[in-house]
Write an enzyme that holds these catalytic residues in place. Structure first.
Site, PDB file in Angstrom:
ATOM      1  N   SER A  15      -6.702   2.165 -14.578  1.00  0.00           N
ATOM      2  CA  SER A  15      -6.093   0.873 -14.917  1.00  0.00           C
ATOM      3  C   SER A  15      -6.776  -0.302 -14.232  1.00  0.00           C
ATOM      4  CB  SER A  15      -4.607   0.874 -14.551  1.00  0.00           C
ATOM      5  OG  SER A  15      -4.420   1.099 -13.162  1.00  0.00           O
ATOM      6  N   ASP A 185       1.800  -3.738  -5.360  1.00  0.00           N
ATOM      7  CA  ASP A 185       2.125  -2.324  -5.148  1.00  0.00           C
ATOM      8  C   ASP A 185       1.042  -1.583  -4.362  1.00  0.00           C
ATOM      9  OD1 ASP A 185       0.081  -2.168  -7.003  1.00  0.00           O
ATOM     10  OD2 ASP A 185       1.230  -1.092  -8.526  1.00  0.00           O
ATOM     11  N   HIS A 188      -2.587  -2.114  -7.772  1.00  0.00           N
ATOM     12  CA  HIS A 188      -3.041  -2.983  -8.860  1.00  0.00           C
ATOM     13  C   HIS A 188      -3.273  -4.401  -8.330  1.00  0.00           C
ATOM     14  CE1 HIS A 188      -0.937   0.327 -10.953  1.00  0.00           C
ATOM     15  NE2 HIS A 188      -1.950   0.196 -11.797  1.00  0.00           N
TER      16      HIS A 188
END
Length: 207
Positions: A15, A185, A188
């Site tokens: 991601s 977090d 990310h």
């Protein structure tokens, strides 16, 4: 600069690389890939490059192995950048330990993929470390991640790849900031966090 006119740069990973590249932020995403492309173009407009983002959110090295032929080899890039390992570690700490990838499997799988890429396409490699934006190096996820990052650094040396020491960059930044300044977090990045990653990539390719 390491990149030469007419070359194809392909970046693959999870991601952190994806960043919406298949959705509203197609085709480059809104993270470090887009920033790296923009600043490389701005600094070297005479060097015409083709950029491809092949990040997929949630990927581990097991997922890369499943899509390696189509997403990494078939485009035949001149440069292949791989940032993987965050989910391989994180899954052991986020309630899905069955999806974590043990270190020995991680290393052997990634080594095999990189060998195939070099042998079948002749590409040069860029390897970026997994990271956790966590200053306490004794914290369990951070300590585990550091072992995976050390393995990536070893593979970079083995394959004569450009090595992107991502964790080191965040560690340096956290000497005067908090983890929350870079990510909600620890994984990310926000825009500033992606800029840090893009900046260390730029430093590496400007050699």
């Amino acid at each position: 600069m390491l990149f030469k006119d007419g070359q194809h740069i392909l970046l693959i990973g999870d991601s952190i690389t994806d960043c919406g590249r298949r959705e509203e932020n197609a085709p480059y995403g809104n993270g470090y890939v887009s920033l790296l492309r923009a600043f490389t173009t701005a600094r070297h407009p005479e060097v015409r490059l083709t950029w491809t983002n092949r990040g997929n959110s949630g990927n581990t090295v097991r997922h890369l192995a499943q899509r390696w032929d189509t997403d990494a080899l078939a485009p035949r890039p001149d440069w292949l950048s791989v940032m993987i390992g965050i989910n391989d570690v994180w899954r052991a700490f986020d309630g899905h330990p069955q999806n974590a990838v043990p270190l020995d499997e991680f290393v052997e799988t990634l080594r095999g993929l990189l060998r195939r890429a070099v042998e079948e396409t002749g590409c040069r490699l860029i390897l970026a470390d997994p990271y956790v934006i966590e200053p306490d190096r004794e914290e369990p996820q951070r300590a585990t991640s550091d072992r995976y990052a050390a393995a990536v650094a070893g593979l970079a040396e083995e394959f004569d790849a450009v090595h992107i020491a991502t964790q080191r960059v965040f560690d340096h930044a956290m000497r005067c900031t908090r983890s929350e300044d870079w990510s909600h977090d620890r994984i990310h990045p926000n825009l500033a966090g992606h800029a840090l990653i893009a900046d260390v990539f730029l430093s590496a390719i400007e050699l």
